[in-house]
Design an enzyme around this catalytic site. Structure first.
Site, short mmCIF file in Angstrom:
data_model
loop_
_atom_site.label_atom_id
_atom_site.label_comp_id
_atom_site.label_asym_id
_atom_site.label_seq_id
_atom_site.Cartn_x
_atom_site.Cartn_y
_atom_site.Cartn_z
N ARG A 116 -2.52 -3.43 -22.95
CA ARG A 116 -2.68 -2.79 -21.65
C ARG A 116 -1.56 -1.79 -21.37
NH1 ARG A 116 -1.90 -6.25 -17.44
NH2 ARG A 116 -2.53 -4.49 -16.18
N ARG A 160 0.41 -9.70 -4.67
CA ARG A 160 0.25 -8.26 -4.53
C ARG A 160 -0.95 -7.92 -3.63
NH1 ARG A 160 1.44 -5.38 -10.30
NH2 ARG A 160 0.14 -6.92 -11.27
N LYS A 187 1.82 4.92 -18.43
CA LYS A 187 0.61 4.19 -18.04
C LYS A 187 0.42 4.22 -16.53
CE LYS A 187 0.59 -0.40 -17.49
NZ LYS A 187 -0.20 -1.04 -16.41
N ASN A 188 1.46 3.85 -15.79
CA ASN A 188 1.32 3.75 -14.34
C ASN A 188 1.09 5.11 -13.69
OD1 ASN A 188 1.60 0.99 -14.44
ND2 ASN A 188 3.78 1.00 -13.97
N CYS A 190 -2.34 -8.62 -13.96
CA CYS A 190 -1.46 -9.69 -14.45
C CYS A 190 -1.23 -10.74 -13.38
CB CYS A 190 -0.11 -9.11 -14.87
SG CYS A 190 -0.15 -8.15 -16.38
N ASP A 240 9.60 -4.12 -13.89
CA ASP A 240 8.86 -4.07 -15.15
C ASP A 240 9.76 -4.07 -16.38
OD1 ASP A 240 6.36 -4.22 -14.05
OD2 ASP A 240 5.90 -2.09 -14.22
#
Length: 422
Positions: free
Chosen positions: A400, A123, A22-23, A118, A308
């Site tokens: 997600r 961040r 995903k990232n 999230c 994560d």
């Protein structure tokens, strides 16, 4: 709102295919903005975040087609019609900020809303802004939007980041590919997703060296061309599913997995008593000799233990023998899953950025609520090991970052189903 019902039913075995990252995919997709030529991504994960990035790129005038059941993304930015990334889309996902560097580099201007995502910490965008300003951009914040200009083009520079931010590294590297001269980025992040991005950019004609180290050097070029690139396997999905046999017992083979993607995480699992072996198809993970042993974890930038995977590792430690301490050094406010695990009988004490977990003999099923993406899957893992039924609500977070999680877990024998909202 959908929920997921999990019933613990002992050891699990079989194979789980690992999707594209995903990232990585969310970083590769904005790279299309750097060129007028087509960019095609294969092994794309089928996730709601990918759809959100698709909507964002399309709002800028890019063409994005999802092919082969969503596993191929065909993109073209030959005729961009806007340089504004609107709040209504950007607020849904943190990675939306990755259009800033590419648009600034190619168009000389960009207006990008401050991002959402999230609720696991602030961040801020300051590291992105500092890096792009070092390349000659003028950036100001007005009404919740970053207004960036470099009408004379970006210029190469030497820049050292205050923190090895993954997103800022990606934004700066993409912007520097079209800057005049040489850019040297120091204290760069080293994650596999950045290596994957550089591999793709290099296929597009970029001149980059040093990816995977703390110093990346980019020689700017006049233009980039099209390319086809396969998205790297998702190391967070890989690590998550490695925990399935660790917490439930049994043996599971993760197809497409590579130990090099999760070295620090794998070493902690092995320290806890989990067996990990590389196969021709991926990684085989097993636990057959009683519960795991408690281990301490500190989250760090790659190649350290991934933030994560912290929530998922906590779920495992809830069932381990002994006491473990998990220290979160990347994001504040990332222990929101702890109270939900306590509802299932876990013994967890949270003090600031540290959680002390005392293993229990048996977790008990309970209704729990997901608070963010990784927390949601940690509760599913706990439910797999718990006695009775666990209902995880607010699972839209899960969509997600994990494709077909119910089907993949059913494939190794888990009793799990998605309950559609009425």
């Amino acid at each position: 709102m959908d929920s997921i019902l999990v019933t613990g039913n002992g050891p699990l075995s079989g194979q789980i295919p690992i999707a594209g990252a995903k990232n990585a995919c969310l970083t590769l997709m904005p790279a299309t903005l750097l060129s007028e030529d087509p960019l095609t991504l294969t092994n794309a994960p089928r996730l709601s975040d990918i759809k959100t990035m698709t909507q964002l790129l399309q709002s800028l005038g890019a063409e994005v087609s999802s092919l082969q059941d969503g596993q191929v993304l065909a993109m073209s930015s030959h005729d961009l019609t806007s340089h504004t990334a609107d709040y209504d889309i950007v607020r849904k996902m943190r990675a939306s900020n990755l259009v800033l560097g590419p648009m600034l580099a190619r168009l000389g201007q960009a207006v990008v809303s401050l991002p959402g995502g999230c609720a696991i910490g602030a961040r801020p965008m300051d590291l992105h802004v500092e890096g792009l300003e070092a390349l000659g951009a003028e950036i100001e914040l007005k009404d919740g939007y970053l207004h960036a200009k470099a009408l004379g083009g970006l210029k190469g520079a030497v820049h050292e980041m205050r923190f090895a931010s993954v997103g800022a590294t990606e934004n700066i590297v993409m912007a520097a590919t079209l800057a005049k001269g040489t850019t040297v980025l120091k204290n760069a992040a080293r994650e596999p997703e950045i290596v994957d991005l550089v591999n793709c950019l290099r296929k597009m004609g970029a001149q980059i060296a040093g990816e995977g180290t703390s110093t990346i050097e980019i020689q700017g070029v006049d233009r980039l061309h099209g390319a086809t690139h396969q998205v790297v396997s998702d190391r967070i999905e890989l690590g998550t599913y490695m925990l399935v046999p660790a917490i439930c017992g049994g043996e599971v083979e993760l197809l497409g997995g590579r130990k090099s993607l999760v070295e620090s995480f794998a070493s902690k699992l092995e320290e806890a008593g989990v067996s990990i072996t590389e196969t021709a198809k991926g990684l085989k993970v097993s636990r057959k000799n009683g519960p795991v042993t408690s281990v301490d974890v500190i989250t760090e930038p790659f190649p350290g233990f991934p933030t994560d995977l912290q929530a998922q590792m906590m779920a495992l430690m809830c069932t381990a023998q002994g006491v473990s301490v998990l220290e979160e050094r990347i994001f504040e406010n990332r222990f929101m899953h702890a109270p939900e695990l306590v509802r299932m009988g876990a013994q967890i004490e949270v003090h600031g950025g540290t959680a002390k977990v005392t293993g229990v003999d048996q977790l008990k099923g309970a209704p729990v609520m997901a608070t963010d993406l990784r927390a949601s899957v940690s509760l599913i893992l706990a439910g797999l090991a718990a006695e009775g039924e666990t209902t995880v609500s607010r699972v839209y977070h899960l969509d997600r970052g994990y494709e077909h999680v119910v089907g993949k877990l059913e494939g190794v024998g888990a009793k799990i189903e998605r309950i559609k909202s009425q």
